[in-house]
Write a protein that holds these residues in place. Structure first.
Motif, short mmCIF file in Angstrom:
data_model
loop_
_atom_site.label_atom_id
_atom_site.label_comp_id
_atom_site.label_asym_id
_atom_site.label_seq_id
_atom_site.Cartn_x
_atom_site.Cartn_y
_atom_site.Cartn_z
N ASN A 42 -3.58 -36.45 64.80
CA ASN A 42 -4.70 -37.12 65.44
C ASN A 42 -5.72 -37.49 64.37
N ILE A 43 -5.67 -38.72 63.89
CA ILE A 43 -6.51 -39.15 62.78
C ILE A 43 -7.83 -39.69 63.29
N LYS A 44 -8.92 -39.13 62.82
CA LYS A 44 -10.24 -39.62 63.16
C LYS A 44 -10.68 -40.67 62.14
N GLU A 45 -11.69 -41.40 62.50
CA GLU A 45 -12.21 -42.42 61.60
C GLU A 45 -12.76 -41.77 60.33
N PRO A 46 -12.42 -42.26 59.16
CA PRO A 46 -12.93 -41.68 57.92
C PRO A 46 -14.45 -41.81 57.83
N GLU A 47 -15.06 -40.86 57.15
CA GLU A 47 -16.48 -40.99 56.81
C GLU A 47 -16.59 -41.89 55.59
N LYS A 48 -17.72 -42.55 55.44
CA LYS A 48 -17.89 -43.50 54.34
C LYS A 48 -19.12 -43.12 53.51
N PHE A 49 -18.93 -43.07 52.19
CA PHE A 49 -19.99 -42.65 51.29
C PHE A 49 -20.02 -43.53 50.05
N SER A 50 -21.20 -43.62 49.45
CA SER A 50 -21.28 -44.06 48.05
C SER A 50 -21.49 -42.79 47.24
N ILE A 51 -21.06 -42.80 45.98
CA ILE A 51 -21.11 -41.59 45.15
C ILE A 51 -21.80 -41.91 43.83
N ILE A 82 -13.44 -41.21 53.20
CA ILE A 82 -13.10 -39.80 53.00
C ILE A 82 -12.65 -39.15 54.30
N ILE A 83 -11.53 -38.45 54.23
CA ILE A 83 -11.02 -37.71 55.38
C ILE A 83 -10.83 -36.26 54.97
N ALA A 84 -11.41 -35.35 55.75
CA ALA A 84 -11.21 -33.92 55.52
C ALA A 84 -9.89 -33.49 56.13
N LEU A 85 -9.24 -32.52 55.49
CA LEU A 85 -7.90 -32.09 55.89
C LEU A 85 -7.86 -30.62 56.26
N HIS A 86 -6.86 -30.28 57.07
CA HIS A 86 -6.52 -28.88 57.32
C HIS A 86 -5.10 -28.69 56.80
N VAL A 87 -4.96 -28.01 55.68
CA VAL A 87 -3.63 -27.79 55.11
C VAL A 87 -3.41 -26.28 54.92
N ARG A 88 -2.20 -25.84 55.21
CA ARG A 88 -1.89 -24.42 55.16
C ARG A 88 -1.99 -23.86 53.75
N SER A 89 -1.71 -24.70 52.77
CA SER A 89 -1.71 -24.22 51.39
C SER A 89 -3.09 -24.27 50.75
N ALA A 90 -4.11 -24.68 51.51
CA ALA A 90 -5.44 -24.85 50.94
C ALA A 90 -6.04 -23.52 50.49
N HIS A 91 -6.77 -23.56 49.38
CA HIS A 91 -7.50 -22.40 48.89
C HIS A 91 -8.96 -22.56 49.32
N GLN A 92 -9.32 -21.88 50.40
CA GLN A 92 -10.62 -22.09 51.01
C GLN A 92 -11.78 -21.79 50.05
N GLU A 93 -11.54 -20.87 49.11
CA GLU A 93 -12.62 -20.53 48.18
C GLU A 93 -12.94 -21.69 47.24
N LYS A 94 -12.06 -22.66 47.13
CA LYS A 94 -12.28 -23.80 46.25
C LYS A 94 -13.10 -24.90 46.93
#
Length: 207
Positions: A42-51, A82-94
């Protein structure tokens, strides 16, 4: 975009953060589940930023090369999808795993080490962001960056190459790259500024 030699450079700090910055500290991003949990996401609309970096240089797209240039009235900063992800291999402390794309979501940022290279480099791959999010790991790893908040700024660390961060040079106009030598004439902390929906319509993200 070549990576920087980790053994060279002087201490980071070309300038301090601009006072009274109107930039937001980094609002929460919508998230999607990693495709490895199932064929559909279920893909939500990406957020948009300048950096921009700590020297107040903004990131712009020059052909298919990202560069950091001084912020001028006539400069149009590149919009990052930008799209935030939920991945099982993610290192949350990072930090929070994300995908980043430019060029209306059709060029995705990737940290990869090509055959014959001794170290990884930052690349722009012709992949649509909305298609990238439904791929499975480990194919996604090179396109994942951990966004870690440092006060009102954020670092972007490669998931595929731990310890390598997206960076800009103290010299204006140089390509954006990656470095493993944090604090050596490279800016690795960035300010994210939300792009209003009126400026970039959702239809600009290719299906």
């Amino acid at each position: 975009m070549d990576s920087e030699d980790g053994g060279k450079g002087e201490a980071q700090g070309c300038s301090e953060d601009p006072a009274g910055s109107p930039l937001e500290p980094g609002p929460k991003l919508p998230s999607v589940s990693s495709a490895h949990s199932g064929p559909k996401v279920n893909i939500k609309e990406p957020e948009k930023f300048s950096i921009r970096d700590r020297d107040n240089k903004v990131l712009v797209l020059d052909g298919e090369i990202l560069r950091a240039v001084p912020d001028k009235r006539y400069i149009l900063p590149e919009t990052f999808f930008i799209i935030a992800l939920h991945v099982r291999s993610a290192h949350q402390e990072k930090g929070s795993p994300i995908h980043l794309a430019v060029s209306k979501g059709e060029l995705c940022l990737c940290c990869n080490k090509e055959k014959g290279q001794s170290q990884p480099s930052l690349q722009l791959k012709k992949k649509k962001l909305t298609h990238l999010t439904v791929q499975k790991e480990p194919a996604l790893q090179h396109f994942i960056f951990y966004r870690c908040k440092v006060g009102s700024l954020s670092t972007l660390e490669s998931a595929a190459h731990p310890g390598w961060f997206i960076c800009t040079s103290c010299d204006a106009g140089e390509p954006v790259g990656v470095t493993d030598n944090v604090g050596k004439r490279k800016h690795t902390e960035f300010l994210f500024r939300k792009v209003c929906k009126a400026a970039v319509s959702p239809s600009e993200v290719s299906e």
